[in-house]
Design an enzyme around this catalytic site. Structure first.
Site, short mmCIF file in Angstrom:
data_model
loop_
_atom_site.label_atom_id
_atom_site.label_comp_id
_atom_site.label_asym_id
_atom_site.label_seq_id
_atom_site.Cartn_x
_atom_site.Cartn_y
_atom_site.Cartn_z
N GLY A 14 -8.82 8.11 8.65
CA GLY A 14 -7.56 8.64 9.16
C GLY A 14 -7.69 9.49 10.40
O GLY A 14 -7.10 10.57 10.48
N SER A 15 -8.42 9.00 11.40
CA SER A 15 -8.58 9.81 12.61
C SER A 15 -7.25 10.01 13.33
O SER A 15 -7.01 11.06 13.92
CB SER A 15 -9.61 9.18 13.56
N ASN A 16 -6.38 9.03 13.27
CA ASN A 16 -5.05 9.21 13.88
C ASN A 16 -4.22 10.22 13.10
O ASN A 16 -3.44 10.97 13.69
CB ASN A 16 -4.32 7.87 14.00
N ARG A 67 1.79 -6.58 -4.80
CA ARG A 67 2.17 -5.81 -3.62
C ARG A 67 3.55 -5.18 -3.77
O ARG A 67 3.74 -4.02 -3.41
CB ARG A 67 2.14 -6.71 -2.37
N ARG A 93 -3.02 -2.60 4.90
CA ARG A 93 -2.25 -3.53 4.09
C ARG A 93 -0.95 -3.87 4.80
O ARG A 93 -0.34 -3.01 5.43
CB ARG A 93 -1.92 -2.93 2.71
N HIS A 111 -1.91 -0.11 17.20
CA HIS A 111 -2.84 -1.24 17.19
C HIS A 111 -3.73 -1.14 18.43
O HIS A 111 -3.24 -0.85 19.52
CB HIS A 111 -2.06 -2.56 17.20
N ASP A 143 7.69 -4.24 11.45
CA ASP A 143 8.61 -5.16 10.78
C ASP A 143 7.80 -6.00 9.79
O ASP A 143 6.66 -5.65 9.47
CB ASP A 143 9.39 -6.02 11.79
N ASP A 147 1.71 -6.87 13.28
CA ASP A 147 1.61 -6.38 14.66
C ASP A 147 2.69 -6.99 15.55
O ASP A 147 2.42 -7.46 16.66
CB ASP A 147 0.21 -6.70 15.23
N GLU A 176 -5.37 6.32 21.59
CA GLU A 176 -4.55 6.24 20.38
C GLU A 176 -4.10 7.62 19.94
O GLU A 176 -2.93 7.83 19.57
CB GLU A 176 -5.35 5.58 19.24
#
Length: 203
Positions: A14-16, A67, A93, A111, A143, A147, A176
């Site tokens: 989770g660096s972002n 899912r 996912r 992305h 959506d 991507d 990012e």
């Protein structure tokens, strides 16, 4: 006026997520707080990092579950924490149609390529193998397709002749971290409109 509340979804380190948390702590993202960090993996390092920062951290495992059932539990958790904006930070996912519908134009993803080029996994390798001279990252709404959602902003980096996947990925990751906070601020400001597939900032 209450702070805008983020729900962070991650599968790994989770660096972002950490970059978002740092942007909030430094005041770059004013009036924003992280309401909850959710992972589909109990041992995700990002969950441990969230707990170290005193944030709500929840593991909702995918293993052995359908899912739709898994996503329904995550949506319920996000609603419980009154989340305004969902941020995918290395969440590995695809989201179900029901998940996306629960937060219309309120789920962000990043992305590591200039979409629509090189979607999916190993974007940096795809970039190098194709011989692209410019790479970067794309912040977009999520959506039902991979991507694919409306692009909010993009950052570019040059592809150097000396690059391999790791060096290119490291330079893209720096962008990012900048792009995510910028995109959150833009979306939460609500000073934009979407026309077709175009994100248009209002003057």
């Amino acid at each position: 006026m209450r702070s805008k509340r983020l729900g962070i979804l991650l599968s790994g380190r989770g660096s972002n997520f950490l970059a978002i948390a740092d942007a909030i702590a430094s005041g770059k993202l004013a009036g924003v707080e992280i309401a909850v960090v959710i992972s589909n993996k109990v041992d995700a390092p990002g969950l441990a990092a969230a707990r170290e920062r005193g944030l709500n951290a929840v593991a909702i495992e995918t293993r052995g579950r359908k899912r739709a059932e898994h996503d329904s539990e995550i949506v319920a958790c996000l609603h419980e924490y009154q989340v305004d904006l969902v941020c995918l930070a290395g969440y590995m996912r695809l989201l179900s149609q029901e998940f996306v519908a629960a937060f219309p134009q309120r789920i962000l993803n990043i992305h590591p390529s200039l979409l629509p080029a090189f979607p999916g996994l190993d974007a940096q390798r795809q970039t190098l193998e194709y011989g692209a001279k410019v790479a970067g990252c794309t912040m977009h709404f999520v959506d039902e397709q991979l991507d694919h959602g409306v692009i909010i902003l993009q950052k570019t980096v040059p592809v150097l002749d000396s690059d391999d996947e790791h060096t290119l990925a490291a330079r893209i990751l720096e962008q990012e971290h900048i792009a995510y906070a910028e995109a959150i601020a833009r979306v939460l400001s609500e000073k934009y409109q979407i026309v077709g597939r175009r994100y248009l900032a209002e003057a």
